[in-house]
Design a protein around this motif. Sequence first.
Motif, PDB file in Angstrom:
ATOM      1  N   ALA A 357      33.799  29.625  36.710  1.00  0.00           N
ATOM      2  CA  ALA A 357      33.133  28.621  37.541  1.00  0.00           C
ATOM      3  C   ALA A 357      32.391  29.287  38.690  1.00  0.00           C
ATOM      4  O   ALA A 357      31.275  28.897  39.041  1.00  0.00           O
ATOM      5  N   LYS A 358      33.019  30.293  39.269  1.00  0.00           N
ATOM      6  CA  LYS A 358      32.405  31.042  40.357  1.00  0.00           C
ATOM      7  C   LYS A 358      32.655  32.527  40.105  1.00  0.00           C
ATOM      8  O   LYS A 358      33.755  32.906  39.714  1.00  0.00           O
ATOM      9  N   LEU A 359      31.643  33.358  40.350  1.00  0.00           N
ATOM     10  CA  LEU A 359      31.747  34.767  39.990  1.00  0.00           C
ATOM     11  C   LEU A 359      31.178  35.656  41.092  1.00  0.00           C
ATOM     12  O   LEU A 359      30.116  35.374  41.640  1.00  0.00           O
ATOM     13  N   ILE A 360      31.908  36.724  41.382  1.00  0.00           N
ATOM     14  CA  ILE A 360      31.426  37.778  42.270  1.00  0.00           C
ATOM     15  C   ILE A 360      31.228  39.026  41.423  1.00  0.00           C
ATOM     16  O   ILE A 360      32.130  39.445  40.687  1.00  0.00           O
ATOM     17  N   GLU A 361      30.065  39.638  41.499  1.00  0.00           N
ATOM     18  CA  GLU A 361      29.795  40.922  40.870  1.00  0.00           C
ATOM     19  C   GLU A 361      29.296  41.863  41.958  1.00  0.00           C
ATOM     20  O   GLU A 361      28.316  41.559  42.642  1.00  0.00           O
ATOM     21  N   ALA A 362      29.975  42.993  42.115  1.00  0.00           N
ATOM     22  CA  ALA A 362      29.644  43.855  43.249  1.00  0.00           C
ATOM     23  C   ALA A 362      29.995  45.299  42.956  1.00  0.00           C
ATOM     24  O   ALA A 362      30.972  45.585  42.262  1.00  0.00           O
ATOM     25  N   ARG A 480      34.244  42.575  39.127  1.00  0.00           N
ATOM     26  CA  ARG A 480      33.930  41.190  38.760  1.00  0.00           C
ATOM     27  C   ARG A 480      35.153  40.351  39.130  1.00  0.00           C
ATOM     28  O   ARG A 480      36.258  40.599  38.636  1.00  0.00           O
ATOM     29  N   ILE A 481      34.939  39.380  39.989  1.00  0.00           N
ATOM     30  CA  ILE A 481      36.017  38.521  40.489  1.00  0.00           C
ATOM     31  C   ILE A 481      35.666  37.077  40.156  1.00  0.00           C
ATOM     32  O   ILE A 481      34.575  36.604  40.509  1.00  0.00           O
ATOM     33  N   ALA A 482      36.564  36.387  39.468  1.00  0.00           N
ATOM     34  CA  ALA A 482      36.310  35.010  39.039  1.00  0.00           C
ATOM     35  C   ALA A 482      37.205  34.027  39.779  1.00  0.00           C
ATOM     36  O   ALA A 482      38.390  34.302  40.009  1.00  0.00           O
ATOM     37  N   LEU A 483      36.635  32.881  40.139  1.00  0.00           N
ATOM     38  CA  LEU A 483      37.373  31.777  40.748  1.00  0.00           C
ATOM     39  C   LEU A 483      37.116  30.520  39.937  1.00  0.00           C
ATOM     40  O   LEU A 483      36.052  30.375  39.296  1.00  0.00           O
ATOM     41  N   LEU A 489      41.697  31.910  42.757  1.00  0.00           N
ATOM     42  CA  LEU A 489      41.433  33.210  42.166  1.00  0.00           C
ATOM     43  C   LEU A 489      41.957  33.239  40.730  1.00  0.00           C
ATOM     44  O   LEU A 489      43.143  32.993  40.486  1.00  0.00           O
ATOM     45  N   GLN A 490      41.071  33.575  39.782  1.00  0.00           N
ATOM     46  CA  GLN A 490      41.441  33.547  38.366  1.00  0.00           C
ATOM     47  C   GLN A 490      41.437  34.920  37.691  1.00  0.00           C
ATOM     48  O   GLN A 490      42.252  35.180  36.811  1.00  0.00           O
ATOM     49  N   ALA A 491      40.527  35.777  38.094  1.00  0.00           N
ATOM     50  CA  ALA A 491      40.424  37.077  37.416  1.00  0.00           C
ATOM     51  C   ALA A 491      39.960  38.135  38.405  1.00  0.00           C
ATOM     52  O   ALA A 491      39.114  37.879  39.272  1.00  0.00           O
ATOM     53  N   TRP A 492      40.505  39.325  38.209  1.00  0.00           N
ATOM     54  CA  TRP A 492      40.178  40.478  39.065  1.00  0.00           C
ATOM     55  C   TRP A 492      39.986  41.684  38.153  1.00  0.00           C
ATOM     56  O   TRP A 492      40.913  42.188  37.542  1.00  0.00           O
ATOM     57  N   HIS A 493      38.753  42.133  38.028  1.00  0.00           N
ATOM     58  CA  HIS A 493      38.445  43.253  37.146  1.00  0.00           C
ATOM     59  C   HIS A 493      37.679  44.297  37.949  1.00  0.00           C
ATOM     60  O   HIS A 493      36.569  44.037  38.430  1.00  0.00           O
ATOM     61  N   VAL A 494      38.266  45.480  38.103  1.00  0.00           N
ATOM     62  CA  VAL A 494      37.638  46.545  38.890  1.00  0.00           C
ATOM     63  C   VAL A 494      37.662  47.837  38.089  1.00  0.00           C
ATOM     64  O   VAL A 494      38.700  48.211  37.530  1.00  0.00           O
ATOM     65  N   ARG A 495      36.519  48.497  38.050  1.00  0.00           N
ATOM     66  CA  ARG A 495      36.410  49.831  37.456  1.00  0.00           C
ATOM     67  C   ARG A 495      36.142  50.828  38.579  1.00  0.00           C
ATOM     68  O   ARG A 495      35.163  50.695  39.313  1.00  0.00           O
ATOM     69  N   LEU A 496      37.021  51.828  38.678  1.00  0.00           N
ATOM     70  CA  LEU A 496      36.892  52.850  39.701  1.00  0.00           C
ATOM     71  C   LEU A 496      36.388  54.134  39.054  1.00  0.00           C
ATOM     72  O   LEU A 496      36.978  54.614  38.077  1.00  0.00           O
ATOM     73  N   ALA A 570      37.301  34.644  49.418  1.00  0.00           N
ATOM     74  CA  ALA A 570      37.630  33.581  50.380  1.00  0.00           C
ATOM     75  C   ALA A 570      36.375  32.822  50.794  1.00  0.00           C
ATOM     76  O   ALA A 570      36.370  31.588  50.865  1.00  0.00           O
ATOM     77  N   VAL A 571      35.295  33.545  51.062  1.00  0.00           N
ATOM     78  CA  VAL A 571      34.043  32.906  51.464  1.00  0.00           C
ATOM     79  C   VAL A 571      33.501  32.042  50.328  1.00  0.00           C
ATOM     80  O   VAL A 571      33.066  30.895  50.537  1.00  0.00           O
ATOM     81  N   LEU A 572      33.529  32.594  49.098  1.00  0.00           N
ATOM     82  CA  LEU A 572      33.029  31.839  47.950  1.00  0.00           C
ATOM     83  C   LEU A 572      33.864  30.588  47.704  1.00  0.00           C
ATOM     84  O   LEU A 572      33.343  29.546  47.276  1.00  0.00           O
TER      85      LEU A 572
END
Length: 760
Positions: A357-362, A480-483, A489-496, A570-572
């Motif tokens: 529904a809501k997505l952060i890509e950064a 990629r963070i999904a809400l 908060l629904q998903a937390w995917h991070v590649r380092l 939190a802002v999203l």
Amino acid sequence: MNSIARILKSESPSLVPAISNVSRRRFLHTAGGLALGLQFGPLLAADKVAGDETASTARTADAGAAAFEPNAFVQIASDGTVTVIAKHLEMGQGVYTGLATLLAEELDADWRSIRVEGAPADKSRYTNHTMGVQGTGGSTAMADSYEPMRQAGAAARAMLVGAAAAQWQVPPQSLVVEAGVVKHAASGRQAGFGELAAAAAAQPVPADVKLKSPADFKLIGNAALPRIDTPSKTDGSAIFTQDIKLPGMLVAVALHPSHFGATVKSVNATKARKIPGVVQVVRFSGGAYRFEGVAVLATNTWAAKQGRDALQVAWNDSKAYKQGTPQLLEQYRAAAARPGKIAAKVGDVDAALASPAKLIEADYELPYLAHAAMEPMNCLVKLDDSACEIWNGEQFQTVDQQLVGDFLGIAPDRVRINQLFAGGSFGRRANPHADYILEAVAIARAARAMNVNAPIKLVWMREDDMRAGYYRPLNLHRARIALDQDGNLQAWHVRLVGQAVMAGTLFEGAMKNGIDPTSVEGQADLPYDVPNLQVEATIPDGARVPIQWFRSVGHSHTAFSSEGLIDEAAVLAGRDPVAFRLGLLGKQPRYRGVLQLAADKAQWAQALPAGAAGERRGRGVAVHKAFDTYVAQIAEITVKADGSLKVDRVVCAVDCGAVVNPDIVKAQMEGGIGFALGVALHGAITLKDGMVEQSNFNDYQVLRMDEMPRVEVYIVASTEKPTGVGEPGVPPLAPALVNAIYNAVGKRLRKLPIAGQLSA
């Protein structure tokens, strides 16, 4: 199994010298020689420094008659002096005071009688159990020593009481101990520790001792207790490597290649040899993880530097590293587009991210960083045919002793280490390759091959420290963070993506599935309650920049992305950043405790006072656990009309378990905040065609005094076992700062340093 692996697994004691700091006054007590008191283990009868028979005499003269030594951590002399044997390096973090506090508390010693010496490099007795070697790092000193040092003090106290009871023919339980004096109230008798030392030595060492209840502590938790090392560092009697000059000693200043991996092709030393004071010019060997180069040996540092600068060296750079930072980042971005090795997995992130529904890509970017300790790397080496003696601010005794022995082809117990104060480190002196120490030894060996049999002190200039050193790795984190529709908060995917410090070192065995745990800490163990989480790690191909642990290790970069991303979420979600975090920390009471305390003290619920005309003010928060210590920080900032940034205030709450030295906890939080702020604002090591562009503090700027904000530190009362404070104050600052900038101006900064981004 190689020799490094053997020493990590061995439980047998090493036969090595004790290590002690010695004041300048004790130099005067000797007949002109160096009096660093090395005390060998029980299998050796001698007590001397190589080439100096007077050390034992000087030591005895200071202490009076033979000391009472009930265990490995304490000596009590006949004059009442209590010497605490510290197995960890004092490099400004206050460890000497902390260890002395633990022992003196159970001993009921007079704090004014306490002195501290460095411990022998004896892995079997002084191992840091967290690290598996004798060394100082990972903010482990208090956690590692809390019970052993107290037990040592309690055992010595019991023996002193037993001696007094036997002399006075009274029950031991009728005696009390106060400030270094054993008292018998009924008879009025009393005796100081020094008077009882000889008799106490004849007492049996107790197999079990009862430790004090925290309610009875007088020294532990005492905020007014002065630091042990403050007087000597104030009056100049504290001994650092630069303070020592052995008879006939030469100073070495080295010329290193400008490219990593380059080697010496030819040397023209004609001009260098003409400089007054220059004695010899030597080429020294390198290795897979350290430079080779050319060193100028001279009677003083200035002559050695002038000689080094006059060298004409041609380099073979056929195998040198020649990439720049832009090319590296391009490779990192390409690597982040591909799956990495899984460091943590919960649920199914692919399904959760299929139609969010809501997505952060950064992408979060963090540069290489120099440690830039105030004392650049240096080391004094005295070498002969069968032994090596080293004077150094020694952070990794076990590792360095073994690596030097391997390099010289001698047993580790023939490598003697004299532990001195270190002028900062931030991880640099805990190099798993012992790079600058082996460089000093290589120069001394090369000098001996040219019939120069003098002690050699290697001195790095600031430029050497900046350009020939090891760095905190460059890192790229792709997220990629999904809400859901309601902002949950629904998903937390991070590649380092970043180089692994453990790879290619004696600690490589701690890597799991090809992942360095110190690269992913702070992301792989994310505290927030998220149903679908996946953290991946990739070690990029081809990056050959020397890297090493940095203050707070992996947390120095993972906190920036994790706490930046949770703020973005939190802002999203349209939620208050503190409330949003608290809602996801239901199973984490200690995280919640520091976060709520910081928010209360910062008056988070109240609006910030407005700034002057044209100014925009903001407030940001971050909370993070590093080395089992929980820290929350709230930064208040002002962005002026011209785009310049002023950090006005930082409120810090810390939960480090039971507090040993409250003043040191506050000092380390304040210092960590200042350190982290300088790095966040300005710090970056950049490469151009494989060469480091920075050279000194003019282009690798540290925090200036007028940039330091007002800092308030609040300590959570706790009965948990103590944890460290030297590093955990660093990680939350950068994310709190960029979160405050977003709050003030609505601009999300995802890369460091901040300099120039606000006005861009």
